[in-house]
Scaffold this motif. Structure first.
Motif, short mmCIF file in Angstrom:
data_model
loop_
_atom_site.label_atom_id
_atom_site.label_comp_id
_atom_site.label_asym_id
_atom_site.label_seq_id
_atom_site.Cartn_x
_atom_site.Cartn_y
_atom_site.Cartn_z
N SER A 49 0.95 -1.13 -0.13
CA SER A 49 -0.01 -0.03 -0.03
C SER A 49 1.02 1.36 0.03
N VAL A 50 0.12 2.17 -0.42
CA VAL A 50 0.92 3.74 -0.38
C VAL A 50 0.23 4.32 0.93
N ALA A 51 0.97 4.91 1.87
CA ALA A 51 0.35 5.43 3.04
C ALA A 51 -0.23 6.57 2.70
N GLU A 52 -1.49 6.83 3.74
CA GLU A 52 -2.38 8.06 3.48
C GLU A 52 -1.67 9.28 3.54
N HIS A 53 -2.15 10.42 2.68
CA HIS A 53 -1.83 11.43 2.71
C HIS A 53 -2.52 12.29 1.74
N TYR A 54 -2.28 13.67 1.70
CA TYR A 54 -3.11 14.57 1.13
C TYR A 54 -2.08 15.67 -0.03
N HIS A 55 -2.99 16.33 -0.84
CA HIS A 55 -2.18 17.35 -1.55
C HIS A 55 -2.54 18.55 -1.37
N PRO A 56 -2.07 19.78 -0.88
CA PRO A 56 -2.71 21.09 -0.75
C PRO A 56 -2.84 21.81 -1.67
N TYR A 57 -2.06 21.40 -2.74
CA TYR A 57 -2.02 22.55 -3.91
C TYR A 57 -2.50 21.67 -5.20
N SER A 58 -2.51 20.32 -5.19
CA SER A 58 -2.98 19.64 -6.55
C SER A 58 -4.08 18.82 -6.38
N ASP A 59 -4.89 18.44 -7.59
CA ASP A 59 -5.74 17.31 -7.72
C ASP A 59 -4.81 16.22 -8.31
N GLU A 60 -5.25 15.03 -7.77
CA GLU A 60 -4.66 13.93 -8.52
C GLU A 60 -5.34 13.06 -9.17
N TYR A 61 -5.15 12.56 -10.37
CA TYR A 61 -6.03 11.89 -11.44
C TYR A 61 -5.16 10.42 -11.33
N MET A 62 -5.88 9.35 -10.96
CA MET A 62 -5.45 8.03 -11.17
C MET A 62 -6.16 7.10 -12.05
N PHE A 63 -5.39 6.19 -12.80
CA PHE A 63 -6.02 5.38 -13.88
C PHE A 63 -5.44 3.96 -13.29
N ILE A 64 -6.26 3.08 -12.96
CA ILE A 64 -5.65 1.87 -12.54
C ILE A 64 -5.71 0.94 -13.96
N ALA A 65 -4.19 0.66 -14.37
CA ALA A 65 -3.89 0.22 -15.51
C ALA A 65 -3.64 -1.51 -15.55
N ARG A 66 -3.48 -2.01 -14.25
CA ARG A 66 -3.54 -3.37 -13.97
C ARG A 66 -3.67 -3.70 -12.68
N GLY A 67 -4.42 -4.75 -12.38
CA GLY A 67 -4.69 -5.05 -10.95
C GLY A 67 -5.81 -4.58 -10.37
#
Length: 131
Positions: A49-67
């Motif tokens: 896993s990737v530990a919980e965090h947030y971005h105060p300046y940015s939106d994040e776009y995630m695409f699940i390519a596999r899995g």
């Protein structure tokens, strides 16, 4: 390719494992001189896993390519599979975990850039085994 069109291979970038998994920022101010955002991949083995965090300046776009992953968004678990995408608005706490049996590959893009790289992420969870 001209100087304005640099190709970056995944093996050209050292893995960042600070938050868990194998994160590689491929297209960034450092690698290609981008000025508005950056793009990369997260590789997660089953159970990672990737530990919980947030971005105060940015939106994040995630695409699940596999899995198959679980993406926790502000405490709500959302199961996602290959060929699905989600936008994580700035200030949204999020973490991802590979809950499947195969390696997961997530493509991510963040924009706009934080004023300085060290301001881009705020950690809200320690990785297991860290103090």
């Amino acid at each position: 390719m001209t100087e304005n069109h640099k190709i970056v291979h995944i093996d050209d970038v050292e893995p960042n494992r600070r938050r868990g998994g194998d994160l590689r920022v491929l297209l960034s101010p450092k690698t290609v001189g981008s000025k508005t955002g950056f793009m990369g991949v997260t590789l997660l083995k089953p159970g990672e896993s990737v530990a919980e965090h947030y971005h105060p300046y940015s939106d994040e776009y995630m695409f699940i390519a596999r899995g198959t992953i679980v993406c926790r968004l502000d405490g709500e678990d959302v199961k996602m599979r290959a060929d699905e995408a989600v936008m994580v608005p700035k200030f949204t706490r999020h973490r991802v975990e590979n809950t499947g049996t195969e390696d997961a590959l997530i493509v991510f893009h963040l924009c706009p850039l934080a004023p300085r790289p060290e301001l881009g992420h705020v950690d809200t969870e320690e990785r297991a085994g860290e103090v």
